[in-house]
Write a protein that holds these residues in place. Sequence first.
Motif, PDB file in Angstrom:
ATOM      1  N   MET A 281       7.991  -5.564  -7.525  1.00  0.00           N
ATOM      2  CA  MET A 281       9.233  -4.677  -7.836  1.00  0.00           C
ATOM      3  C   MET A 281       9.423  -5.601  -9.445  1.00  0.00           C
ATOM      4  O   MET A 281       9.278  -6.417  -9.421  1.00  0.00           O
ATOM      5  CB  MET A 281      10.233  -5.881  -6.514  1.00  0.00           C
ATOM      6  N   SER A 282       9.933  -4.129  -9.873  1.00  0.00           N
ATOM      7  CA  SER A 282      10.793  -4.319 -11.311  1.00  0.00           C
ATOM      8  C   SER A 282      12.340  -4.839 -11.355  1.00  0.00           C
ATOM      9  O   SER A 282      13.222  -4.171 -10.042  1.00  0.00           O
ATOM     10  CB  SER A 282      10.345  -2.875 -12.450  1.00  0.00           C
ATOM     11  N   PHE A 283      12.741  -5.425 -12.214  1.00  0.00           N
ATOM     12  CA  PHE A 283      14.132  -6.037 -12.399  1.00  0.00           C
ATOM     13  C   PHE A 283      14.221  -6.190 -11.077  1.00  0.00           C
ATOM     14  O   PHE A 283      15.624  -5.782 -10.457  1.00  0.00           O
ATOM     15  CB  PHE A 283      14.798  -4.365 -12.665  1.00  0.00           C
ATOM     16  N   VAL A 284      14.156  -7.421 -10.872  1.00  0.00           N
ATOM     17  CA  VAL A 284      13.974  -8.192  -9.978  1.00  0.00           C
ATOM     18  C   VAL A 284      14.520 -10.250  -9.763  1.00  0.00           C
ATOM     19  O   VAL A 284      14.128 -10.397 -11.355  1.00  0.00           O
ATOM     20  CB  VAL A 284      13.657  -7.912  -7.987  1.00  0.00           C
ATOM     21  N   GLU A 285      14.975 -10.662  -8.870  1.00  0.00           N
ATOM     22  CA  GLU A 285      15.092 -11.930  -9.058  1.00  0.00           C
ATOM     23  C   GLU A 285      14.133 -12.637  -8.068  1.00  0.00           C
ATOM     24  O   GLU A 285      14.311 -11.494  -6.562  1.00  0.00           O
ATOM     25  CB  GLU A 285      16.921 -12.682  -9.586  1.00  0.00           C
ATOM     26  N   ARG A 286      14.276 -13.500  -7.879  1.00  0.00           N
ATOM     27  CA  ARG A 286      13.601 -14.429  -6.502  1.00  0.00           C
ATOM     28  C   ARG A 286      14.232 -13.829  -4.953  1.00  0.00           C
ATOM     29  O   ARG A 286      13.537 -13.699  -4.026  1.00  0.00           O
ATOM     30  CB  ARG A 286      13.278 -16.028  -6.627  1.00  0.00           C
ATOM     31  N   GLU A 287      15.426 -13.716  -4.897  1.00  0.00           N
ATOM     32  CA  GLU A 287      16.588 -14.054  -4.118  1.00  0.00           C
ATOM     33  C   GLU A 287      16.331 -12.656  -3.454  1.00  0.00           C
ATOM     34  O   GLU A 287      16.294 -12.257  -2.280  1.00  0.00           O
ATOM     35  CB  GLU A 287      17.917 -14.116  -4.277  1.00  0.00           C
TER      36      GLU A 287
END
Length: 463
Positions: A232-238
């Motif tokens: 996924m793009s534009f995501v953080e770990r959470e």
Amino acid sequence: MKQLFIEETPKKIGQEVELYGWVDSKRDHKKIIFLDLRDRSGIVQLVGDERLRKISSEDVLYIKGLVKTRPEKLVNPKIKTGTIEIEVKEFKLISKAQALPIPVNTDGYEIDEETRLTYRYLDLRRPRMIRNLTLRSQITTFIRNFLTEKQFIEVETPILTKTTPEGARDFLVPSRLQKGKFYALPQSPQQYKQLLMVAGIERYFQIARCFRDEDPRADRAYGEFTQLDMEMSFVEREDVMCLTEELFTKMVEKLFPEKHIKQIPWPRLIHKAVMEKYGTDKPDVRQNKNDKDELAFAWTIDFPLFNKQTADDFFYGSGKAKFAPSHHMFTAPMPQDVPLLDTYPLKVRGQQYDLVLNGYEVGGGSIRIHDPKIQQKVFDLIGFTDEQKAQFQHMLQAFSYGVPPHGGIAPGIDRLLFAILDEPSLREVIAFPASSGGKTAVMNAPSIPQSDQLKELGIETTT
Ligand code: ASP
């Protein structure tokens, strides 16, 4: 195509039905003969006259018959069709079976692995194996529906490709058109999925086959396995962890209603603390390990980005490097730890997360490096030679054309089902697995190629 599965027959009381299937067993009472007919959905009792005498176990049979209720005291509560039986009016023996080399009406655990795999097409007839394959299909269907709803796109990536390091040996495939050169089978679609993020796909998944030449274990199939690969793009770990958690929590509720998940949201365990407490990064945190229906999912996070390199890390470095990636070389360091890359690399924590279920690692992933300078630094720290770096030049180049921050995960489908069902081996959830010695089921690969095939490839073998 047949119109009716056996499990539907109790709905047809008083009607004439046509059934197709295998004869599971026969009881000959002289004038009356009972057969149990089996198909994928279950078994049903047939009642007929002496004409059925020539039928034996595992023959393939067509029958036309009347569905009748059984007298109360003859009801068999152990089977789905136990309230009825079918009076055979007509039948046709479609295909005769000789005596089978293995029984198929037991759970099969008692038969040695070699024999089960040699006759896998028979071994799969047992209801337990049919159930496992059915569940597997339901899992992938559930995943596809869930992710499609969330606007993911399923994309296939090549099988004939270049090495994608996941810390194992590659399987090589010789090229005929470019003699002396080899493709590698992908250890995972890692690089392609990252390139798909550069391409603007934003949410990718694939039920992907991965190939790794490593020694088998009970929780590791030889040669190949299947992952739910996601990026996924534009995501953080959470974001990645929460999505994965929602997917599998809902999947368990729908497909395994008898199981209960110990804790929701799933606990997040810090690598350092978990190692100190359990001595492993994949602890079994079930309340009661004897309870077959308890599922203890957990996340292990804050892994060190690197481990000390050992002899097993043959792929990296060339003897001069000290560090090997603890997940893989595309995993991003925690932003606050980036300065430590220059001073104490072993203290750098990675943005990695491992998915643990009942003590098995059932998936892993990370937020990726998207800064070519940091990627270069990681290549240097793991001791890549210029030649090795050149093999990954396409990634650095791709990242120079506008790359979104991105991350993903790849839960193992075989592993997950094996852990949920508490099966003793991964082979119980794979249709045609290789044996622990690396021999493929039924077909006995690997085999010796014809000399012409080798000649065409410009290959000579020395053993
Ligand atoms: N490619 C990784 C693996 O196969 C998963 C990931 O980092 O997404 O373990």
